[in-house]
Design an enzyme around this catalytic site. Structure first.
Site, PDB file in Angstrom:
ATOM      1  N   SER A 175       0.835  -1.202   0.000  1.00 36.58           N
ATOM      2  CA  SER A 175       0.000   0.000   0.000  1.00 36.58           C
ATOM      3  C   SER A 175       0.870   1.253   0.000  1.00 36.58           C
ATOM      4  O   SER A 175       2.088   1.183   0.142  1.00 36.58           O
ATOM      5  CB  SER A 175      -0.915   0.011   1.225  1.00 36.58           C
ATOM      6  OG  SER A 175      -0.170   0.295   2.396  1.00 36.58           O
ATOM      7  N   LYS A 207       5.307   0.628   9.523  1.00 35.67           N
ATOM      8  CA  LYS A 207       5.115   2.045   9.824  1.00 35.67           C
ATOM      9  C   LYS A 207       6.393   2.581  10.460  1.00 35.67           C
ATOM     10  O   LYS A 207       7.358   1.861  10.657  1.00 35.67           O
ATOM     11  CB  LYS A 207       3.939   2.267  10.781  1.00 35.67           C
ATOM     12  CG  LYS A 207       2.625   1.615  10.375  1.00 35.67           C
ATOM     13  CD  LYS A 207       1.979   2.272   9.171  1.00 35.67           C
ATOM     14  CE  LYS A 207       0.681   1.562   8.792  1.00 35.67           C
ATOM     15  NZ  LYS A 207       0.094   2.104   7.543  1.00 35.67           N
ATOM     16  N   SER A 248      -2.787   6.843   5.584  1.00 33.25           N
ATOM     17  CA  SER A 248      -2.261   5.730   6.369  1.00 33.25           C
ATOM     18  C   SER A 248      -3.233   5.358   7.478  1.00 33.25           C
ATOM     19  O   SER A 248      -3.751   6.210   8.203  1.00 33.25           O
ATOM     20  CB  SER A 248      -0.907   6.107   6.992  1.00 33.25           C
ATOM     21  OG  SER A 248      -0.465   5.113   7.895  1.00 33.25           O
TER      22      SER A 248
END
Length: 267
Positions: free
Chosen positions: A67, A124, A231
């Site tokens: 993503s 992340k 996000s």
């Protein structure tokens, strides 16, 4: 599919057949009799599976970025390598730490098991350490009451889901000893309150239309994506427990769409 578990099962099966043949079966065969296929194949694959299992479990593991939540640091289609030992040696499959080493630092890019579904790996950036008070209001980050330095670094555009161009701003952010680029889209609300989940230690956070303030509980970390308005991260589904840590991302080793990204370090 739980690939580490599949790999472990294959290792046990092939290793057991190899050991059984080494201890018993080969002594019962005549010298001119070939090994049966159910012995030959497992014995051939056992050392390969053992090497792959050890590399993936204790040294490095490859991941693919699915993503755009870490744009511009990581792009969709990047294949990355993750250091499995820098945060401690863990037992495969159950992910239990047996040897403690370094602790995650603010600004590092970390792969972890998604708290709401540990079968899924997320990536992340570490923003909040245990005990930190993290605030993100009006799209400005502060940690323990200290505003994080952020400098405008021009405009940025990317294609979302192959359908539309997204035009946004790129900033240089300075957290701890790290500096890296983030994206902020001023046209998107500070936070989508309707998307905030009821997660463990939710009482540590205060949300409103300007953003949020959270105190990170002991043994947990607060994670944000570099693409701040694209996000799903700790703002919405909560903190990452220490036992969910997989490793530290450190290098891009392949991208079919952009060969120039091969070998780039992940800052």
């Amino acid at each position: 599919m739980n690939f580490p578990l599949v790999l472990l099962i294959l290792l046990i099966v092939t290793g057991s057949i190899w050991l059984l043949d080494f201890l018993f079966l080969k002594h019962k065969r005549e010298n001119d009799i070939a090994e049966p296929w159910w012995v030959e194949y497992p014995k051939s694959f056992f050392p390969i599976i053992l090497i792959v299992f050890c590399l993936r479990s204790f040294l490095v593991e490859p991941f693919k970025i699915p993503s755009g939540s870490m744009i511009p640091t990581l792009l969709v289609g990047d294949f990355i390598l993750v250091n499995k030992y820098t945060y401690g040696i863990r037992l495969p499959v159950i992910n239990h730490k047996i040897i403690d080493m370094n602790q995650p630092k603010r600004g590092e890019v970390m792969v972890f098991r998604y708290p709401e579904d540990p079968s899924i790996d997320y990536i992340k950036r570490v923003i909040g350490l245990p005990g930190d008070i993290v605030a993100y209001r009006n799209k400005k980050l502060s940690i323990n009451g200290v505003p994080i330095e952020m400098k405008l670094d021009g405009d940025y555009k990317y294609i979302e889901s192959g359908l539309a161009y997204i035009y946004t701003q790129r900033f240089k952010e300075f957290v701890g000893e790290k500096s890296y680029n983030i994206l902020i889209n001023q046209e998107i609300p500070n936070i989508m309150l309707s998307s905030v989940h009821y997660f463990p230690f939710r009482e540590n956070c205060v949300f409103d239309r300007t953003g949020f303030t959270c105190k990170v509980p002991d043994g947990n970390y607060f994670m944000l994506g570099d693409n701040r308005d694209g996000s799903s991260d700790s703002r919405y589904w909560g903190f990452v427990p220490e036992e969910n840590i997989v490793g530290k991302a450190f290098m891009i080793w392949w991208n079919f769409s952009d060969l120039g990204r091969i070998g780039l370090s992940i800052e």
